[in-house]
Design an enzyme around this catalytic site. Structure first.
Site, PDB file in Angstrom:
ATOM      1  N   ASN A  54       0.863  -1.177   0.000  1.00 40.03           N
ATOM      2  CA  ASN A  54       0.000   0.000   0.000  1.00 40.03           C
ATOM      3  C   ASN A  54       0.904   1.233   0.000  1.00 40.03           C
ATOM      4  OD1 ASN A  54      -1.819   2.038   0.500  1.00 40.03           O
ATOM      5  ND2 ASN A  54      -2.255   1.425   2.614  1.00 40.03           N
ATOM      6  N   TRP A  55       0.955   1.887  -1.138  1.00 35.16           N
ATOM      7  CA  TRP A  55       1.900   3.006  -1.279  1.00 35.16           C
ATOM      8  C   TRP A  55       1.357   4.308  -0.682  1.00 35.16           C
ATOM      9  CZ3 TRP A  55       4.529   2.737  -6.810  1.00 35.16           C
ATOM     10  CH2 TRP A  55       5.168   1.491  -6.932  1.00 35.16           C
ATOM     11  N   LYS A  56       0.122   4.310  -0.267  1.00 31.28           N
ATOM     12  CA  LYS A  56      -0.503   5.498   0.334  1.00 31.28           C
ATOM     13  C   LYS A  56      -0.265   6.739  -0.550  1.00 31.28           C
ATOM     14  CE  LYS A  56       0.125   3.327   4.781  1.00 31.28           C
ATOM     15  NZ  LYS A  56       0.200   3.467   6.227  1.00 31.28           N
TER      16      LYS A  56
ATOM     17  N   HIS B  54      -9.233   0.672   4.997  1.00 33.15           N
ATOM     18  CA  HIS B  54      -7.954   0.921   5.674  1.00 33.15           C
ATOM     19  C   HIS B  54      -8.197   1.843   6.867  1.00 33.15           C
ATOM     20  CE1 HIS B  54      -3.908   2.299   6.496  1.00 33.15           C
ATOM     21  NE2 HIS B  54      -3.485   1.199   5.867  1.00 33.15           N
TER      22      HIS B  54
ATOM     23  N   GLU C 153      -6.699   4.304   7.958  1.00 33.69           N
ATOM     24  CA  GLU C 153      -6.555   5.746   7.676  1.00 33.69           C
ATOM     25  C   GLU C 153      -7.822   6.289   7.013  1.00 33.69           C
ATOM     26  OE1 GLU C 153      -2.810   5.426   5.611  1.00 33.69           O
ATOM     27  OE2 GLU C 153      -1.866   4.844   7.493  1.00 33.69           O
TER      28      GLU C 153
ATOM     29  N   GLU D 299      -5.070  -5.541  10.403  1.00 35.85           N
ATOM     30  CA  GLU D 299      -4.060  -4.518  10.650  1.00 35.85           C
ATOM     31  C   GLU D 299      -4.360  -3.816  11.971  1.00 35.85           C
ATOM     32  OE1 GLU D 299      -2.180  -3.207   6.666  1.00 35.85           O
ATOM     33  OE2 GLU D 299      -3.897  -1.939   7.089  1.00 35.85           O
TER      34      GLU D 299
ATOM     35  N   GLY E  52       2.526   1.914  10.817  1.00 37.76           N
ATOM     36  CA  GLY E  52       3.434   3.044  10.674  1.00 37.76           C
ATOM     37  C   GLY E  52       4.106   3.454  11.973  1.00 37.76           C
TER      38      GLY E  52
ATOM     39  N   SER F 244       3.658  -2.546  10.291  1.00 40.96           N
ATOM     40  CA  SER F 244       5.108  -2.503  10.501  1.00 40.96           C
ATOM     41  C   SER F 244       5.811  -3.822  10.149  1.00 40.96           C
ATOM     42  CB  SER F 244       5.438  -2.090  11.939  1.00 40.96           C
ATOM     43  OG  SER F 244       4.977  -0.774  12.179  1.00 40.96           O
TER      44      SER F 244
ATOM     45  N   GLY G 227       5.054   1.152   4.785  1.00 40.31           N
ATOM     46  CA  GLY G 227       6.361   1.790   4.619  1.00 40.31           C
ATOM     47  C   GLY G 227       7.390   0.949   3.879  1.00 40.31           C
TER      48      GLY G 227
END
Ligand code: PEP
Length: 251
Positions: free
Chosen positions: A9-11, A95, A97, A167, A173, A213, A235
Site C-alpha cells: 500500500n503506497w498510500k 484501511h 486511515e 491490521e 506506521g 510494521s 512503509g
C-alpha cells in the site's frame, strides 16, 4: 482459493516518475516463478500507467479506495467503473486511515464492498483494533463487529472475491508489530468466525493478510503462522529491496 499474497500500500507517496522507478526496480529484481501473489497499490494518478508498465509481469495493481456510488456529483471521487476502465481489478477498502481521517463508517464500507463486488472486483478488506481496544481487552469484539458490519451480509459465493487484511491500528506506521502469536490469535479468530457464519470451505479459502510494521526482519516469523497468508505492507513497500525481501519471506 486461499493463497499467499503480499500487497504494498503506497498510500500518498511517489510521483509519476518515482512510481515508475520503483516499478522498474521491482520488475528487475523480483525473482520469477514463485508462489506468492504480488500486488502494488500506487496513488490514483499513477494507476493507469502502472497497469501498462506491469503488463506481462506477475505484479498486479490495486487501488487504495473506491467510491460506493456508480457515478455522479461526488467531486474528487473515483468509481469502480473508472478503476476497471484502466485495468485495476482489486481495491483496498476499510484501511484504518480511511476510517479515521475520512470518517468511513462500517455502513459506508459495506456499501463500498457491495459496489466493488457488483463490478466483480476483488476486495482487500482491512480490519483492526485500536490500542485502547487492546488495552481494555475488547479487541475481539471490535474485530467481530468490523467483520459483521463490513462483510457478513455477503453471500458465500461473494467471498471468493474477498481478502481480509488484519491490521492492528497501533502497529501501522509505528514500528510496533504484533507478535507472531498475537497475529495468529486474531487470524485464527477471524477464520473461526467466518466458519461459524458460513462454513469451513469459505473459511479455509479466504486469504487473511497481516499488516502493521512488517519489515524484512520480522516478516518470516509472522508469515510462518498457520493462519497468516501473507501481508499488507505500508512503509517497507516503498523500498524495492525491502518489499522483495518480504515477498521472499512469504515464499
Ligand atoms: C498499512 O498502512 O497498511 C501498513 C501496514 O503500514 P506499515 O507497514 O507502514 O505499518
Amino acid at each position: 482459493m486461499r493463497h499467499t499474497i503480499v500487497a504494498g500500500n503506497w498510500k500518498m507517496h511517489k510521483t509519476y516518475s518515482e512510481t515508475h522507478t520503483l516499478l522498474d526496480e521491482l520488475i528487475t529484481k523480483l525473482p520469477s516463478g514463485k508462489e506468492v501473489e504480488v500486488i502494488v497499490a500506487p496513488t490514483f494518478t499513477n494507476l493507469a500507467s502502472a497497469v501498462a508498465h506491469l503488463e506481462g509481469t506477475n505484479i498486479q495493481v490495486a487501488a487504495q479506495n473506491v467510491h460506493q456510488a456508480e457515478g455522479g456529483a461526488f467531486t474528487g471521487e473515483i468509481s469502480a467503473q473508472m478503476l476497471l476502465s484502466v485495468g485495476v481489478e482489486t481495491v483496498i477498502i476499510g484501511h484504518s486511515e480511511r476510517r479515521h481521517y475520512f470518517n468511513e463508517t462500517d455502513a459506508v464500507l459495506a456499501d463500498k464492498v457491495n459496489t466493488a463486488l457488483r463490478h466483480n472486483m476483488r476486495v482487500i478488506f482491512c480490519i483492526g483494533e485500536e490500542l485502547k481496544d487492546r488495552e481494555s481487552k475488547q479487541y475481539l469484539n471490535v474485530i467481530f463487529n468490523q467483520l459483521t458490519d463490513g462483510l457478513f451480509h455477503l453471500s458465500k459465493d461473494q467471498w471468493k472475491n474477498i481478502v481480509i487484511a488484519y491490521e492492528p491500528v497501533w502497529a501501522i506506521g509505528t514500528g510496533e508489530t504484533a507478535s507472531p502469536e498475537q497475529a495468529q490469535e486474531i487470524h485464527a479468530f477471524i477464520r473461526q468466525e467466518i466458519e461459524r457464519k458460513y462454513d469451513k470451505n469459505v473459511a479455509e479459502n479466504t486469504s487473511i493478510l497481516y499488516g502493521g510494521s512488517v519489515k524484512p526482519s520480522n516478516a518470516k516469523e509472522i508469515f510462518s503462522k498457520p493462519d497468516v497468508d501473507g501481508g499488507l505492507i505500508g512503509g517497507a513497500a516503498l523500498v524495492a529491496d525491502d518489499f522483495i525481501a518480504i515477498i521472499e519471506a512469504a515464499n
